[in-house]
Design a protein around this motif. Structure first.
Motif, PDB file in Angstrom:
ATOM      1  N   TYR A 186     -60.606  68.726  23.648  1.00 25.70           N
ATOM      2  CA  TYR A 186     -60.425  69.250  22.291  1.00 25.70           C
ATOM      3  C   TYR A 186     -59.586  70.524  22.325  1.00 25.70           C
ATOM      4  CZ  TYR A 186     -61.659  70.931  17.598  1.00 25.70           C
ATOM      5  OH  TYR A 186     -61.607  71.391  16.300  1.00 25.70           O
ATOM      6  N   ALA A 187     -59.873  71.401  23.275  1.00 33.11           N
ATOM      7  CA  ALA A 187     -59.135  72.655  23.387  1.00 33.11           C
ATOM      8  C   ALA A 187     -57.676  72.430  23.766  1.00 33.11           C
ATOM      9  CB  ALA A 187     -59.812  73.566  24.412  1.00 33.11           C
ATOM     10  N   ALA A 188     -57.403  71.342  24.497  1.00 29.40           N
ATOM     11  CA  ALA A 188     -56.028  71.068  24.932  1.00 29.40           C
ATOM     12  C   ALA A 188     -55.141  70.585  23.789  1.00 29.40           C
ATOM     13  CB  ALA A 188     -56.040  70.034  26.058  1.00 29.40           C
ATOM     14  N   MET A 189     -55.742  70.137  22.671  1.00 33.56           N
ATOM     15  CA  MET A 189     -54.950  69.714  21.514  1.00 33.56           C
ATOM     16  C   MET A 189     -54.333  70.937  20.833  1.00 33.56           C
ATOM     17  SD  MET A 189     -57.612  67.030  19.750  1.00 33.56           S
ATOM     18  CE  MET A 189     -58.502  65.791  20.691  1.00 33.56           C
ATOM     19  N   ASP A 190     -53.171  70.766  20.211  1.00 33.36           N
ATOM     20  CA  ASP A 190     -52.678  71.878  19.403  1.00 33.36           C
ATOM     21  C   ASP A 190     -53.540  71.966  18.150  1.00 33.36           C
ATOM     22  OD1 ASP A 190     -51.532  70.360  17.173  1.00 33.36           O
ATOM     23  OD2 ASP A 190     -49.903  69.832  18.530  1.00 33.36           O
ATOM     24  N   ASP A 191     -53.451  73.079  17.433  1.00 33.59           N
ATOM     25  CA  ASP A 191     -54.387  73.360  16.346  1.00 33.59           C
ATOM     26  C   ASP A 191     -54.361  72.287  15.261  1.00 33.59           C
ATOM     27  OD1 ASP A 191     -55.003  75.636  17.728  1.00 33.59           O
ATOM     28  OD2 ASP A 191     -53.803  76.978  16.478  1.00 33.59           O
ATOM     29  N   ASP A 192     -53.177  71.831  14.885  1.00 31.36           N
ATOM     30  CA  ASP A 192     -53.076  70.818  13.832  1.00 31.36           C
ATOM     31  C   ASP A 192     -53.659  69.483  14.292  1.00 31.36           C
ATOM     32  OD1 ASP A 192     -51.868  72.630  12.145  1.00 31.36           O
ATOM     33  OD2 ASP A 192     -49.818  72.031  12.653  1.00 31.36           O
ATOM     34  N   ALA A 193     -53.385  69.121  15.536  1.00 29.79           N
ATOM     35  CA  ALA A 193     -53.900  67.855  16.059  1.00 29.79           C
ATOM     36  C   ALA A 193     -55.419  67.882  16.147  1.00 29.79           C
ATOM     37  CB  ALA A 193     -53.287  67.570  17.427  1.00 29.79           C
ATOM     38  N   ALA A 194     -55.999  69.023  16.549  1.00 29.05           N
ATOM     39  CA  ALA A 194     -57.457  69.144  16.641  1.00 29.05           C
ATOM     40  C   ALA A 194     -58.091  69.011  15.266  1.00 29.05           C
ATOM     41  CB  ALA A 194     -57.829  70.482  17.274  1.00 29.05           C
TER      42      ALA A 194
END
Length: 514
Positions: A186-194
């Motif tokens: 989850y942390a590895a996703m960029d903010d919009d993707a998360a």
């Protein structure tokens, strides 16, 4: 004489510090990291994550925070920018090789089994002995072997190897029709993707530490009560609404010499032991003082969130969690956008999480495990030698002298593995200590003496942290610990002017500036 080659594995906070101090003491460092950017865990984290301690406690002694950062608890982006500025200022970037995954390290030298002195000679660079570092370029899949004189492992215990519980057959993620991930993903996703990943979904977060809290709050802000986020966790730990309980900054209660006089310390003499016993009621009272404030600010009883452990014990174990904007969290729970459920264990059924203890079923489309990392396992796995791997895992906590050196692993140091209130400052002190050792400013005692000292610290951690002593936390004894490092390096351990200041004022990174 040629400069000694030092391999530093990891380009997070500890790795950058190790590189800086190796350069300043005349060594030739190479920093290896599998990621495409420096910063370690700060390079990939959750949008809302902030610093857990005030920035005055989390800063380099020779590189203060810029005046443009006005918040006492900077965002993860501000922290990452700060680390990049540090690396640029001290010209560390040319010594860092990114996209370089260390596949394993092997020692080419004599056996350590019969040694009475570290490295056989007591010297950091014995006549025989080299480390071979096998490195894969993640962009080209090519492999290279570096031969070095010394290794500093700065792997970080809170990244890379996720800790996911094991489940009985037929009760694990394989029976669940939704998605299961670890907080690392989850942390590895960029903010919009998360945000898009959890939007409109029934999310269950397993774990209620800092990461679990952050993820739950993010899901709550995105989905509201229409799609509540459920948090399932085993036990409560103290959540700190701010760092000044009843108006007194926490460092005045837990980070000065007087507060440490109230605690039994490894290696203390009879008088200090007696004084700690006599002052123990004050230590108990301080804990209750802080707990009363937290209960005033947070409706813990209402939500059955009062921890069984005292605040002081949670602090000694580095389990206290800072909760910014506590009113927002309380409102989210009151409105039903965050649901809390305590359970000794969980398993899966086809539509979500099953709590067998009371047959509760929580429907879910996404389950996110915020259950930490297997830091010890990751450390063990980097050694190609099973013998060295066994030395790392032979006791409940990694047995290191001064929390840096394993007596029977030659020409190698480990930085940043045990915790404190200010991991950056603690890593800086350790890097200064290790590089002082490498340049010959002092020598280590015999292996037998080092092992005795490790045992004393191990016993302290068992007494202070109980079942959590494997975390190797030096919190609330950071000054005592730094005193040992200062003594070794020939530095004055009293860093303030005057008896009262040394006794009652909090110690921080700037007190140890050269």
């Amino acid at each position: 004489m040629d400069k000694k080659q030092i391999a530093i594995i990891g380009a997070g906070v500890s790795g950058l510090l190790a590189c800086k101090y190796c350069l300043s003491t005349g060594f030739n460092p190479i920093v290896l990291d599998a990621e495409s950017d420096i910063g370690g865990q700060w390079a990939k984290t959750i949008k809302t994550t902030r610093l857990q301690t005030p920035k005055s406690l989390y800063q380099f002694s020779d590189f203060p925070w810029p005046s443009s950062v006005t918040d006492d608890f900077p965002t993860h982006q501000q922290i990452l920018d700060y680390l990049r500025s540090y690396a640029t200022h001290f010209q560390l970037i040319p010594h860092i090789k990114l996209n370089s995954r260390v596949k394993g390290i092997s020692y080419d030298g004599p056996s350590s089994e019969t040694w009475s002195l570290w490295n056989g000679t007591g010297e950091p660079f014995p006549p025989e002995g080299k480390w071979n570092i096998t490195v894969e370029d993640t962009r080209t899949a090519t492999t290279q072997v570096y031969i070095v004189d010394f290794v500093i492992l700065c792997l970080g215990r809170f990244k890379d190897l996720p800790n996911i519980p094991e489940f009985p057959a037929g009760k694990g993620p394989e029976v669940f029709r939704g998605q299961v991930i670890h907080s690392m993903e989850y942390a590895a996703m960029d903010d919009d993707a998360a945000a898009e990943f959890v939007k409109g979904k029934k999310v269950v977060v397993v774990g209620f530490g800092k990461t679990g809290l952050d993820i739950a709050r993010e899901c709550s802000s995105i989905n509201g009560a229409e799609h509540p986020c459920s948090v399932v966790y085993r036990r409560d730990h103290w959540k700190l609404p701010n760092w000044s309980p009843w108006g007194i900054p926490l460092p005045y209660l837990y980070q000065n010499r007087f507060s440490e006089l109230q605690v039994h310390k490894p290696g203390e003499g009879f008088l200090l032991s007696l004084l700690a016993t006599l002052l123990s009621p004050l230590r108990w009272g301080t804990s209750k003082f802080v707990e009363s404030y937290i209960k005033k600010k947070l409706p813990l009883a209402k939500y059955d969130m009062i921890p069984e452990m005292s605040f002081s014990k949670d602090a000694r174990s580095c389990l206290v969690c800072y909760m910014p904007d506590p009113e927002d969290f309380v409102n989210a729970v009151d409105k039903g956008s965050i649901n809390l459920k305590k359970a000794p264990s969980v398993c899966f059924y086809d539509n979500g999480i099953l709590i067998e203890a009371d047959d509760t079923r929580i429907e879910a489309e996404i389950v996110i495990f915020a259950t930490g990392f297997k830091g010890v396992e990751k450390l063990k796995n980097i050694f190609e030698s099973p013998a060295f791997g066994h030395l790392i895992t032979s006791s409940p906590r990694v047995p290191l002298y001064r929390e840096c050196i394993h007596p029977r692993i030659p020409q190698l140091a480990i930085i940043g593995f045990s915790e404190s209130f200010s991991n950056l400052h603690t890593s800086e002190m350790r890097c200064r200590w290790v590089t002082s050792l490498l340049e010959g400013a002092f020598k280590l005692p015999s292996i037998n003496e080092m092992q005795k000292d490790i045992s004393r610290w191990d016993e302290y951690m068992k007494q202070s942290s109980g079942e959590y002593h494997h975390r190797s936390s030096i919190a609330v004894l950071e000054i005592w610990y730094n005193d040992q490092l200062c003594k070794d390096m020939g530095m004055n351990r009293l860093r303030k002017k005057g008896l009262l200041a040394n006794l009652f004022e909090p110690y921080g990174p700037m007190d140890y500036a050269k």
